[in-house]
Structure formats: C-alpha cells, structure tokens
Design a protein around this motif. Sequence first.
Motif, PDB file in Angstrom:
ATOM      1  N   VAL A 150       0.843  -1.204   0.000  1.00 62.28           N
ATOM      2  CA  VAL A 150       0.000   0.000   0.000  1.00 62.28           C
ATOM      3  C   VAL A 150       0.875   1.250   0.000  1.00 62.28           C
ATOM      4  N   VAL A 151       1.938   1.226   0.819  1.00 63.72           N
ATOM      5  CA  VAL A 151       2.853   2.377   0.865  1.00 63.72           C
ATOM      6  C   VAL A 151       3.494   2.593  -0.503  1.00 63.72           C
ATOM      7  N   THR A 152       3.891   1.487  -1.161  1.00 68.83           N
ATOM      8  CA  THR A 152       4.500   1.590  -2.491  1.00 68.83           C
ATOM      9  C   THR A 152       3.513   2.195  -3.485  1.00 68.83           C
ATOM     10  N   TYR A 153       2.250   1.750  -3.411  1.00 71.23           N
ATOM     11  CA  TYR A 153       1.233   2.311  -4.307  1.00 71.23           C
ATOM     12  C   TYR A 153       1.066   3.815  -4.052  1.00 71.23           C
ATOM     13  N   LEU A 154       1.005   4.200  -2.767  1.00 76.00           N
ATOM     14  CA  LEU A 154       0.818   5.616  -2.436  1.00 76.00           C
ATOM     15  C   LEU A 154       1.988   6.454  -2.943  1.00 76.00           C
ATOM     16  N   ALA A 155       3.204   5.891  -2.864  1.00 76.74           N
ATOM     17  CA  ALA A 155       4.379   6.634  -3.350  1.00 76.74           C
ATOM     18  C   ALA A 155       4.251   6.918  -4.838  1.00 76.74           C
ATOM     19  N   SER A 182      -7.089  -2.218   3.142  1.00 76.22           N
ATOM     20  CA  SER A 182      -6.632  -3.063   2.045  1.00 76.22           C
ATOM     21  C   SER A 182      -6.172  -2.170   0.896  1.00 76.22           C
ATOM     22  N   GLN A 183      -5.431  -2.763  -0.044  1.00 75.50           N
ATOM     23  CA  GLN A 183      -4.940  -1.963  -1.172  1.00 75.50           C
ATOM     24  C   GLN A 183      -6.100  -1.480  -2.043  1.00 75.50           C
ATOM     25  N   SER A 184      -7.128  -2.316  -2.210  1.00 78.98           N
ATOM     26  CA  SER A 184      -8.262  -1.895  -3.050  1.00 78.98           C
ATOM     27  C   SER A 184      -8.985  -0.704  -2.424  1.00 78.98           C
ATOM     28  N   GLU A 185      -9.081  -0.688  -1.085  1.00 81.95           N
ATOM     29  CA  GLU A 185      -9.714   0.457  -0.420  1.00 81.95           C
ATOM     30  C   GLU A 185      -8.877   1.719  -0.639  1.00 81.95           C
ATOM     31  N   VAL A 186      -7.553   1.568  -0.503  1.00 79.25           N
ATOM     32  CA  VAL A 186      -6.678   2.731  -0.672  1.00 79.25           C
ATOM     33  C   VAL A 186      -6.720   3.230  -2.117  1.00 79.25           C
ATOM     34  N   GLU A 187      -6.739   2.297  -3.081  1.00 80.82           N
ATOM     35  CA  GLU A 187      -6.778   2.713  -4.488  1.00 80.82           C
ATOM     36  C   GLU A 187      -8.072   3.463  -4.796  1.00 80.82           C
ATOM     37  N   ALA A 188      -9.168   3.059  -4.146  1.00 79.99           N
ATOM     38  CA  ALA A 188     -10.447   3.752  -4.370  1.00 79.99           C
ATOM     39  C   ALA A 188     -10.426   5.152  -3.758  1.00 79.99           C
ATOM     40  N   LEU A 189      -9.741   5.276  -2.618  1.00 70.55           N
ATOM     41  CA  LEU A 189      -9.720   6.566  -1.916  1.00 70.55           C
ATOM     42  C   LEU A 189      -8.655   7.514  -2.452  1.00 70.55           C
ATOM     43  N   VAL A 190      -7.541   6.937  -2.947  1.00 69.62           N
ATOM     44  CA  VAL A 190      -6.435   7.772  -3.436  1.00 69.62           C
ATOM     45  C   VAL A 190      -6.117   7.369  -4.875  1.00 69.62           C
ATOM     46  N   PRO A 191      -6.834   7.898  -5.840  1.00 67.93           N
ATOM     47  CA  PRO A 191      -6.549   7.554  -7.235  1.00 67.93           C
ATOM     48  C   PRO A 191      -5.192   8.077  -7.670  1.00 67.93           C
TER      49      PRO A 191
END
Length: 320
Positions: A150-155, A182-191
Amino acid sequence: MTVLLLIGEDEYGISQQLATLKRQLDPNWLTFNYHTFSPTQLDEALNAARTPAVADRLKVVVVKDCNFNSVGQFGEQQFELLQCLPHLPPNNKLVFTAASLDKRLKIAKFFLKHGQLKEYPLLAPWRTDLIAQSIAARSKAMKLSLSKPVVTYLAEAIGNDSARAASELNKLMVYAQGKSLSQSEVEALVPCHTQTSFQLAEAVRCGDSTRVVQLTHDLLSRAEVPLAIVATLQTQFRTWLWVKSVLKNRAFRKDAEIAQLCGIGNPNRLYYLKKDVAAASIKALATAVIWLFELEVELKQGATTKVMLPAFLKVARLFN
C-alpha cells in the motif's frame, strides 16, 4: 532574537514549520505578535522585529519568498539594515523563507553566522523508494497501519507532492478508524493522478507503446505544457546517452567520476541509471535525443500537440 532560515522547494514543509511557530503564540494576540512581510519590506520587518511581544512571551516576524541572489532584495543597503540582528529582543523570532540559498554569498554567510538553517528539499520524483520511506514514516507517526504494498502504491500515486501526501494520509486515517486498510480500499480513496513526464520518458525508453499513448493523453488532458514535457524527455534521454557512453569507456570505473562527467549531482542515482541503460544502445539513445530536439523545434514553430504522440511512438520503436 532567533533568526531562522527555512530554505527549500518543499513549500508545504516550510508552511508547516511556520504553522508550528504560529501555534506557539497566544491566539488572542496574533494580530500584534505574528507578522509577515515580502522581501521588499525588509525595513518594516526589522522594525516589527525590534519591538517586544505584546501580552505574550514570543513574537514571530516572517519575511517570505526571499531571493538572496537579488541585489534589489539583499544588496549592500539591506546588508547594512541587517546589522541590527544581534541586538533584537531575545524572545522574538525573525524567519526568512526561500527556495534556495547560495552559501558562498556574503549575505548567506552573515545569516548563517547569526541564524539557524533548516532545509526543506523536495524529494526527486524518480526516487519512489525515498518517497515511500517518507510516507511510511508519516503514517507511522499518525498511527495509520499501512502494508508495504500500500505504501508503495501511495508513493507512485502521490509522487513527491508533500502537501498531497499529508492530505491523503489524513483522509485515510479518518476512513480507517484505527483499522488496517486493504490496497483496493486505498486505491479507491487515493486515485493515481501523478502520471508525469518522467514516467512518459520511462515508457518511451522501454518501448511500451500502450503506456506511451495513455501517459501522453493524461499529461495533455491535464494541460501540461507541451514544451515542458518534451524538455523533460530530452533531459532524461540526454542523461541516459551520457551514462551509456561513459560506461562504454572502461577508463571510468568510479561512480563519482561517471557522475561528474555526466553532470549528475547525486552519484547514488547512477545505480538506477545503469539499470535503465543496460539494454539500450548508444545509437538508439542518440537518435532519440535528435528526434526529440526536432520535435521541440516543430512545436516552437507553431505545430499543435497532435504531433507529439506520433513522435513519442516513433522514438519508442527504437527500443523495441
């Protein structure tokens, strides 16, 4: 008197430091004890700094967006005015903010003698490892539980925008309510909206036509300046060409030597650049630089942005 120099391109980091200083003051007396000035108002700023705080222990005077290289802002006349710094009230803080400070300047040496330097560099956009470390540290400080993926995705999604990082992490913390996300939740919240010209250069070098089309469309739809996009690609391909050329000459073995020859400020960046150019030929890189230069000329002569995608795809085919 405490003199603070807040220097760097991370404007959000500097604004946070100013907010911290402001919070130290009594909110009922802010009007009297917190002042901001432009560099052209240096005389007024020093006058404000000369007077003690009103009904409070501290006073903060801020001179924002300084250009220490400007003779108009910090010439001999201003240098004379600043000689009062050692004699200002001890509980006052005089703060100067600027994007950069050349420590060789006479005015810089004076400030460094009488003040405290705090630096706020902006992380390089290609150093997603450092950006990920920064995000991990912030989320840990906020007690926000995020997995490494998740951190990698956010970066990748946020990039080196520290203001957006703070905003998105606050949003995730409110949503999480103490639970792991979860990563899917984070991807939905932080496009992911951080497609950059650096990513486009990477896609072109990898010969990834599909991604070149997507990134070019995204960049242009966000009204990115066409010449700025091309300039970034030129810089990247020129750097790759220099690195590849120097690596071929086995006379240079140390990263520091190679970095100096290639005009790379941070030798540690070579680790990534060597991997980037491992599979690329000098001929392809040189041709890419030439074709990107021709594209720049075409745009400067009035061509529309429609010429960009075909040009990028043509360069990408060199690396297939």
